[in-house]
Scaffold this motif. Structure first.
Motif, mmCIF file in Angstrom:
data_model
loop_
_atom_site.group_PDB
_atom_site.id
_atom_site.type_symbol
_atom_site.label_atom_id
_atom_site.label_comp_id
_atom_site.label_asym_id
_atom_site.label_seq_id
_atom_site.Cartn_x
_atom_site.Cartn_y
_atom_site.Cartn_z
ATOM 1 N N PHE A 149 0.842 -1.194 0.000
ATOM 2 C CA PHE A 149 0.000 0.000 0.000
ATOM 3 C C PHE A 149 0.878 1.245 0.000
ATOM 4 N N ARG A 164 0.366 6.186 -0.968
ATOM 5 C CA ARG A 164 -1.092 6.005 -0.920
ATOM 6 C C ARG A 164 -1.665 6.508 0.406
ATOM 7 N N GLN A 212 -1.972 10.216 0.047
ATOM 8 C CA GLN A 212 -3.089 10.576 -0.821
ATOM 9 C C GLN A 212 -4.422 10.410 -0.105
ATOM 10 N N GLU A 238 -9.643 1.934 2.566
ATOM 11 C CA GLU A 238 -8.765 1.892 1.388
ATOM 12 C C GLU A 238 -7.715 0.800 1.519
ATOM 13 N N PHE A 293 -7.625 -2.400 -0.908
ATOM 14 C CA PHE A 293 -6.390 -2.635 -1.673
ATOM 15 C C PHE A 293 -5.978 -4.097 -1.599
#
Length: 391
Positions: free
Chosen positions: A342, A346, A349, A369, A373
């Motif tokens: 990850f 990320r 973000q 997330e 993922f």
């Protein structure tokens, strides 16, 4: 050899075959196509307790079966036999002459009708009392194993809940939230933990990850949590508190190491927050400023529980209104998906996209997330704690 001798040999062979049929290790019977019994051996008579004249030409094979098994015979056994001319190991109960039942396995072949012979079914009957008992033992063993597994899962859940506070305390002037997600199906206790509590001049936050899973990891996790709560009574700096934890782990010879963050949050007279933390082999915290800049907080330190002497560093930052600080275990940054980890990019973000949300939403979105993922099945436990200074 004379013709008389040949006849004698043939007669002996036929007698031997007859004895083999009558006293075979399993019961044999023959029926017509409608199930009427036309021949039966002594083994079958001993198995059922009937006399030969009570069976041959008087009852059908169906009549020897329990009521439920008659339905099975007529709806499954007979149609399957007609379709493929043979069936194997159909489990039924035979009714004995004394009214008791005996479990058996039926094997049958159908001999087609010829000009010189009517249609006939040959059936082998094997007593299955021992097998049924074995099957029952297997079923009971499976049920016991499933119950043990259920209890183990419940124990793992209970232990893990003891490492994760049901809710974090309210910190005046600060929004805080924590979230935990076990690896896989969550049926094994992991080593991730976090905690937050009040100290003399502020608040302390701890987050860590014990190597491995299971009961031994749980023991070390519990030891770490309570050591970190007790250590501030003697030490004030985060680095000294983590050093105390390392000393306890080494002295206890736990055979487990861990990584941890110990942070302290202080609030001054002007309602400004200052964060001081130390890293014991753990990844740094993420700092998201009100302007959207993402940076790391923390200086790398030694993993705890292995070496007698560790190198740990205190790092202090001032937090402004709108700032967000995120602490997480390696199940976040090292969450493995089809395209790799990850990763820190990320994480940055995800935080930037949710910086206007409150602490609970930021933690929830980051968790979602990371799990997505990994296709909904994270390979490691995930713990996240978010601090936000309201704007």
């Amino acid at each position: 050899m004379t013709a008389h001798d040949d006849a004698q040999v043939t007669g002996d062979a036929l007698e031997a075959l007859e004895d083999l049929y009558e006293d075979a290790p399993c019961g044999y019977l023959s029926t017509r196509g409608d199930g009427m019994i036309i021949k039966v051996n002594r083994t079958m008579l001993a198995l059922t307790g009937y006399r030969r004249q009570e069976l041959v030409g008087r009852i059908r094979i169906h009549d020897l079966l329990a009521v439920g098994d008659r339905i099975l015979y007529e709806t499954h056994f007979a149609p399957l036999l007609a379709l493929q001319a043979g069936v194997k190991e159909i489990a039924v109960d035979l009714r004995r002459a004394d009214g008791n039942r005996v479990p058996v396995l039926l094997n049958a072949v159908m001999k087609e009708q010829t000009p010189t012979r009517p249609e006939e079914i040959w059936i082998g009957v094997v007593a299955a009392s021992d097998r049924r008992g074995y099957e029952r033992e297997l079923l009971q063993a499976r049920q016991r194993a499933e119950e043990a597994q259920r209890r183990a899962v419940e124990l793992a859940r209970t232990l893990q809940e003891s490492f994760i506070p049901p809710e974090l305390p309210r910190v005046p002037g600060m929004d805080v939230a924590g979230m935990y997600r076990p690896a896989g199906q969550g049926d094994e206790v992991g080593g991730d933990f976090y905690d937050m509590y009040e100290i003399v001049d502020g608040w302390a936050l701890t987050l860590g990850d014990v190597c491995g899973k299971g009961v031994q990891a749980a023991v070390v996790t519990s030891l770490a949590r309570y050591t970190l709560r007790a250590a501030p009574l003697r030490e004030s700096r985060p680095s000294a508190i983590l050093a105390t934890l390392n000393e306890v782990l080494v002295n206890e010879r736990t055979d487990r190491f861990l990584t941890a963050i110990y942070a302290q949050v202080h609030r001054d007279a002007q309602d400004r927050f200052r964060l001081t933390l130390a890293l014991g082999g753990h990844s740094p915290a993420f700092h998201l400023s009100k302007e959207g800049r993402v940076s790391m907080i923390g200086h790398p330190g030694t993993v705890l529980g292995i070496l007698d002497s560790v190198e740990l560093h205190d790092v202090t930052v001032d937090l402004a209104p709108g700032d967000v600080v995120v602490f997480s275990t390696d199940g976040v940054v090292e969450g493995r998906g089809r395209t790799g980890f990850f990763g820190e990019e990320r994480i940055g973000q995800a935080l930037s996209a949710s910086r206007d949300a409150d602490a609970a939403d930021i933690a929830g979105r980051l968790m979602d997330e990371v799990v997505a993922f990994q296709s909904g099945m994270p390979s490691d436990d995930i713990a996240i704690v978010v601090l936000k200074i309201p704007d």
